[in-house]
Design a protein around this motif. Structure first.
Motif, PDB file in Angstrom:
ATOM      1  N   ALA A 159     -16.728  10.979 -12.061  1.00 13.80           N
ATOM      2  CA  ALA A 159     -15.725  11.162 -11.209  1.00 13.80           C
ATOM      3  C   ALA A 159     -15.216  12.646 -11.102  1.00 13.80           C
ATOM      4  O   ALA A 159     -14.837  13.038 -10.173  1.00 13.80           O
ATOM      5  N   ILE A 160     -14.845  13.355 -12.180  1.00 10.77           N
ATOM      6  CA  ILE A 160     -14.527  14.617 -12.323  1.00 10.77           C
ATOM      7  C   ILE A 160     -15.472  15.644 -11.504  1.00 10.77           C
ATOM      8  O   ILE A 160     -15.071  16.505 -10.751  1.00 10.77           O
ATOM      9  N   VAL A 161     -16.822  15.365 -11.767  1.00 13.68           N
ATOM     10  CA  VAL A 161     -17.875  16.456 -11.002  1.00 13.68           C
ATOM     11  C   VAL A 161     -17.972  15.949  -9.732  1.00 13.68           C
ATOM     12  O   VAL A 161     -17.716  17.110  -8.721  1.00 13.68           O
ATOM     13  N   VAL A 162     -17.441  14.803  -8.838  1.00 12.98           N
ATOM     14  CA  VAL A 162     -17.458  14.509  -7.413  1.00 12.98           C
ATOM     15  C   VAL A 162     -16.058  14.978  -7.070  1.00 12.98           C
ATOM     16  O   VAL A 162     -15.985  15.611  -6.000  1.00 12.98           O
ATOM     17  N   PHE A 163     -15.071  15.142  -7.933  1.00 13.57           N
ATOM     18  CA  PHE A 163     -13.703  15.613  -7.621  1.00 13.57           C
ATOM     19  C   PHE A 163     -14.135  17.068  -7.298  1.00 13.57           C
ATOM     20  O   PHE A 163     -13.425  17.555  -6.215  1.00 13.57           O
ATOM     21  N   LEU A 164     -14.392  17.686  -8.388  1.00 15.81           N
ATOM     22  CA  LEU A 164     -14.741  19.269  -8.412  1.00 15.81           C
ATOM     23  C   LEU A 164     -15.458  19.702  -7.042  1.00 15.81           C
ATOM     24  O   LEU A 164     -14.940  20.415  -6.374  1.00 15.81           O
ATOM     25  N   LEU A 165     -16.526  19.064  -6.711  1.00 15.54           N
ATOM     26  CA  LEU A 165     -17.539  19.082  -5.734  1.00 15.54           C
ATOM     27  C   LEU A 165     -16.698  19.217  -4.130  1.00 15.54           C
ATOM     28  O   LEU A 165     -16.861  20.129  -3.460  1.00 15.54           O
ATOM     29  N   LEU A 166     -15.950  17.716  -4.341  1.00 16.13           N
ATOM     30  CA  LEU A 166     -15.024  17.697  -3.050  1.00 16.13           C
ATOM     31  C   LEU A 166     -13.866  18.812  -2.881  1.00 16.13           C
ATOM     32  O   LEU A 166     -13.629  19.466  -1.654  1.00 16.13           O
ATOM     33  N   GLY A 167     -13.365  18.967  -3.918  1.00 14.12           N
ATOM     34  CA  GLY A 167     -12.214  20.005  -4.078  1.00 14.12           C
ATOM     35  C   GLY A 167     -12.780  21.456  -3.630  1.00 14.12           C
ATOM     36  O   GLY A 167     -11.936  22.062  -2.791  1.00 14.12           O
ATOM     37  N   ILE A 168     -13.687  22.020  -4.257  1.00 11.92           N
ATOM     38  CA  ILE A 168     -14.426  23.282  -3.716  1.00 11.92           C
ATOM     39  C   ILE A 168     -14.593  23.188  -2.184  1.00 11.92           C
ATOM     40  O   ILE A 168     -14.575  24.330  -1.545  1.00 11.92           O
ATOM     41  N   THR A 169     -15.344  22.314  -1.837  1.00 17.36           N
ATOM     42  CA  THR A 169     -15.742  22.144  -0.330  1.00 17.36           C
ATOM     43  C   THR A 169     -14.146  22.145   0.476  1.00 17.36           C
ATOM     44  O   THR A 169     -14.464  22.855   1.343  1.00 17.36           O
ATOM     45  N   ALA A 170     -13.288  21.809   0.272  1.00 19.68           N
ATOM     46  CA  ALA A 170     -12.075  21.607   0.906  1.00 19.68           C
ATOM     47  C   ALA A 170     -11.601  22.904   0.859  1.00 19.68           C
ATOM     48  O   ALA A 170     -11.125  23.492   1.689  1.00 19.68           O
ATOM     49  N   ILE A 171     -11.652  23.692  -0.353  1.00 13.50           N
ATOM     50  CA  ILE A 171     -10.939  24.809  -0.569  1.00 13.50           C
ATOM     51  C   ILE A 171     -11.609  25.964   0.304  1.00 13.50           C
ATOM     52  O   ILE A 171     -11.022  26.898   0.899  1.00 13.50           O
ATOM     53  N   LEU A 172     -12.951  25.774   0.362  1.00 15.97           N
ATOM     54  CA  LEU A 172     -13.614  26.981   1.231  1.00 15.97           C
ATOM     55  C   LEU A 172     -13.526  26.550   2.570  1.00 15.97           C
ATOM     56  O   LEU A 172     -14.239  27.031   3.502  1.00 15.97           O
ATOM     57  N   GLY A 173     -12.997  25.454   3.184  1.00 15.67           N
ATOM     58  CA  GLY A 173     -12.711  24.999   4.519  1.00 15.67           C
ATOM     59  C   GLY A 173     -13.837  24.593   5.153  1.00 15.67           C
ATOM     60  O   GLY A 173     -14.235  24.417   6.337  1.00 15.67           O
ATOM     61  N   LEU A 174     -14.883  23.845   4.307  1.00 13.50           N
ATOM     62  CA  LEU A 174     -16.077  23.259   4.862  1.00 13.50           C
ATOM     63  C   LEU A 174     -15.656  21.641   5.074  1.00 13.50           C
ATOM     64  O   LEU A 174     -16.787  21.109   5.418  1.00 13.50           O
ATOM     65  N   MET A 175     -14.536  21.308   4.652  1.00 15.11           N
ATOM     66  CA  MET A 175     -14.490  19.605   4.799  1.00 15.11           C
ATOM     67  C   MET A 175     -13.974  19.324   6.115  1.00 15.11           C
ATOM     68  O   MET A 175     -12.674  19.777   6.370  1.00 15.11           O
ATOM     69  N   GLY A 177     -11.570  17.916   8.822  1.00 19.83           N
ATOM     70  CA  GLY A 177     -10.155  17.369   8.776  1.00 19.83           C
ATOM     71  C   GLY A 177      -9.408  17.888   7.716  1.00 19.83           C
ATOM     72  O   GLY A 177      -8.156  17.471   7.671  1.00 19.83           O
ATOM     73  N   VAL A 178      -9.538  18.900   7.053  1.00 17.98           N
ATOM     74  CA  VAL A 178      -8.867  19.380   5.794  1.00 17.98           C
ATOM     75  C   VAL A 178      -8.946  20.911   5.962  1.00 17.98           C
ATOM     76  O   VAL A 178      -9.764  21.689   5.969  1.00 17.98           O
ATOM     77  N   ASP A 179      -7.695  21.386   6.287  1.00 16.34           N
ATOM     78  CA  ASP A 179      -7.650  22.871   6.352  1.00 16.34           C
ATOM     79  C   ASP A 179      -7.660  23.740   5.161  1.00 16.34           C
ATOM     80  O   ASP A 179      -7.150  23.261   4.115  1.00 16.34           O
ATOM     81  N   ALA A 180      -8.441  24.630   5.225  1.00 19.14           N
ATOM     82  CA  ALA A 180      -8.565  25.594   3.987  1.00 19.14           C
ATOM     83  C   ALA A 180      -7.105  26.112   3.658  1.00 19.14           C
ATOM     84  O   ALA A 180      -6.686  26.878   4.466  1.00 19.14           O
ATOM     85  N   PRO A 181      -6.575  25.954   2.503  1.00 19.79           N
ATOM     86  CA  PRO A 181      -5.275  26.353   2.125  1.00 19.79           C
ATOM     87  C   PRO A 181      -5.136  27.799   1.676  1.00 19.79           C
ATOM     88  O   PRO A 181      -3.923  28.485   1.816  1.00 19.79           O
ATOM     89  N   GLY A 182      -6.136  28.419   1.208  1.00 19.70           N
ATOM     90  CA  GLY A 182      -6.228  29.903   0.960  1.00 19.70           C
ATOM     91  C   GLY A 182      -5.275  30.027  -0.338  1.00 19.70           C
ATOM     92  O   GLY A 182      -5.439  29.040  -1.155  1.00 19.70           O
ATOM     93  N   LEU A 183      -4.441  30.737  -0.342  1.00 20.94           N
ATOM     94  CA  LEU A 183      -3.571  31.033  -1.566  1.00 20.94           C
ATOM     95  C   LEU A 183      -2.179  30.553  -1.383  1.00 20.94           C
ATOM     96  O   LEU A 183      -1.411  30.866  -2.287  1.00 20.94           O
ATOM     97  N   GLN A 184      -2.024  29.817  -0.220  1.00 16.63           N
ATOM     98  CA  GLN A 184      -0.716  29.551  -0.070  1.00 16.63           C
ATOM     99  C   GLN A 184       0.041  28.833  -1.105  1.00 16.63           C
ATOM    100  O   GLN A 184       1.181  28.902  -1.440  1.00 16.63           O
ATOM    101  N   ASN A 185      -0.718  27.467  -1.506  1.00 13.97           N
ATOM    102  CA  ASN A 185      -0.052  26.766  -2.369  1.00 13.97           C
ATOM    103  C   ASN A 185       0.092  27.518  -3.990  1.00 13.97           C
ATOM    104  O   ASN A 185       0.756  26.792  -4.699  1.00 13.97           O
ATOM    105  N   LEU A 186      -0.545  28.755  -4.239  1.00 14.15           N
ATOM    106  CA  LEU A 186      -0.632  29.136  -5.332  1.00 14.15           C
ATOM    107  C   LEU A 186       0.608  30.262  -5.446  1.00 14.15           C
ATOM    108  O   LEU A 186       1.208  30.470  -6.531  1.00 14.15           O
TER     109      LEU A 186
END
Length: 470
Positions: A159-175, A177-186
């Motif tokens: 579960a965590i491995v899939v979560f991390l892979l999907l998360g990294i994909t979204a962070i890089l803007g490769l998912m 329907g999901v906009d890459a957030p950049g550093l905005q939320n940090l």
């Protein structure tokens, strides 16, 4: 023949590696991290890193002792050798008490999920069913315990491995329907430390207890064919397990979502899964949390029973608890843990805001007590070895400097619990319980010096070998 030699040695390397992982990944990561993020914002990553560093150092110290002398009672028996029989008696009973209380907490949490799925069965009945199921698992054989824990841990890791892979994909803007957030939320929403450094320090107190359980691998190693190798692998893997599973997954949460979003406080991992557009996020997380709960129940019952067995072998618990079945299981110790576990489950339903809450609070600081005893024991035993320390299979880094750093850090956490209002009651009640148990231990062994050790708790060794431990 010593009774410990009859304990089953049927835990395999794959069991022990997953037990080590399962000991770190608990329901607290999936559920409790939301409150920590709300408290400290993105700065909670610093809290997880600091708490993780303490755990890594503690595990290294425990690993040094366990690799040199694998024993059923683990740090309790090392405290016997380093500080005196009163210390091993005290920390052993406190540790067993902690896990017995956990049984009540986790059984209730698991029952709540099952009741949501199948409401025709009352919640207390589900708690009873889960407790009986995992009691039977532990009584059957240590191999059945290991198999259950292996598959429970596998689900959590997957579960965590899939979560991390999907998360990294979204962070890089490769998912899609999901906009890459950049550093905005940090860096937005008040910055990386929106509530100040003080909130991060308070956050450390929240997250530090999420890591408790990593030491289970050193206890389980005694029932494997090669305990020394098992301990070395478990300890060395602690670093990447904490970095990847805890810090990595929490970093995904605070990068993808604003820290002050209401959904993060409620359930951060569900909120991220919903962001991915995956249907049934709540159900998916319920399955993962239920698996974590069952894993904690399974390992908690195992750990409590082995500590009671060890205490019995040293004459610090009823003799009947040292009896071992034909399958190499200390059944009486398992049942003793279960009985008290059933009582705590019952109290959670009959008096949740009074008696049960009081019992839970008495175990609130035991994790820090255990870590402190591990550090002090390692400091004393290592110094007592002198030149022989060069032959250790696993060594603490930069001894004694990092050992002293660990002791100071743990002491600081205890002071922090006294300062922070939310944790003060748990600290005081835990100290009260510890004072009572220590007083009993000191009275019981008042004539014994610090060199007195338990000669009857070595897994697979002779009595004279144990007495020769430095």
């Amino acid at each position: 023949m010593q009774a410990e030699q009859q304990l089953s040695k049927s835990l395999k390397p794959r069991h022990l590696s997953m037990i080590a992982i399962a000991g770190v990944i608990g329901a607290g990561l999936f559920v409790g991290s939301g409150a920590a993020i709300q408290q400290a914002g993105p700065g909670i990553l610093v809290a997880y890193t600091a708490a993780g560093l303490v755990v890594i150092l503690v595990m290294r110290m425990l690993g040094e002792m366990a690799a040199a002398h694998p024993e059923t009672g683990s740090f309790s028996t090392y405290a016997d050798k380093a500080l005196g029989r009163w210390a091993g008696f005290s920390i052993g009973w406190l540790y067993a008490w902690f896990w017995i209380i956990v049984l009540g907490v986790e059984a209730t949490a698991g029952a709540a999920i099952m009741h949501r799925w199948l409401p025709m069965v009352d919640q207390w009945e589900w708690a009873l069913i889960l407790m009986v199921l995992l009691t039977l698992t532990n009584v059957a054989s240590v191999k059945s315990f290991g198999e259950f824990e292996f598959w429970f841990a596998s689900v959590k890791v997957a579960a965590i491995v899939v979560f991390l892979l999907l998360g990294i994909t979204a962070i890089l803007g490769l998912m899609p329907g999901v906009d890459a957030p950049g550093l905005q939320n940090l860096t937005g929403n008040g910055g990386f430390f929106p509530n100040g450094p003080g909130a991060v320090l308070a956050g450390v107190l929240v997250v530090v207890f999420s890591f408790f359980g990593a030491e289970i691998a050193t206890i389980a190693a005694g029932e494997s064919e090669n305990p020394v190798d098992a301990v070395k692998k478990a300890v060395k893997s602690t670093v990447w397990r904490i970095l990847v599973f805890y810090i990595g997954s929490v970093a995904v949460v605070v990068t993808l979502l604003p820290w002050n979003d209401a959904s993060v406080a409620k359930s951060p991992y569900v909120a991220v899964i919903e962001l991915f557009g995956i249907p049934g996020a709540g159900v998916i997380m319920d399955v993962v949390v239920l698996t974590s709960v069952l894993s904690c129940l399974n390992s908690g019952l195992y750990t409590a029973s082995r500590m009671l067995f060890s205490l019995s072998m040293r004459g610090d618990a009823p003799k009947s608890w040292r009896k071992i079945s034909k399958r190499g299981v200390p059944v009486s110790a398992v049942l003793a843990s279960t009985v008290v576990g059933f009582v705590t489950v019952g109290l959670n339903y009959l008096a949740p805001e009074t008696v049960f809450l009081f019992m839970v609070n008495t175990s609130g600081a035991i994790a820090l007590f255990v870590w402190l005893v591990i550090a002090i024991s390692q400091l004393i035993l290592r110094r007592r070895m002198g030149a022989d320390a060069k032959d250790l299979a696993l060594k603490m880094w930069l001894f004694p400097y990092l050992t002293w750093l660990s002791i100071v850090a743990i002491a600081a956490l205890l002071v922090g619990m006294a300062v922070v209002p939310q944790t003060r009651e748990a600290l005081l009640l835990s100290m009260g319980l510890a004072a009572v148990v220590v007083a009993i231990g000191v009275y019981r062994y008042r004539k014994n010096g610090p060199q007195e050790g338990a000669a009857n708790d070595r897994t697979g060794g002779r009595k004279d070998e144990v007495q020769s431990m430095p």
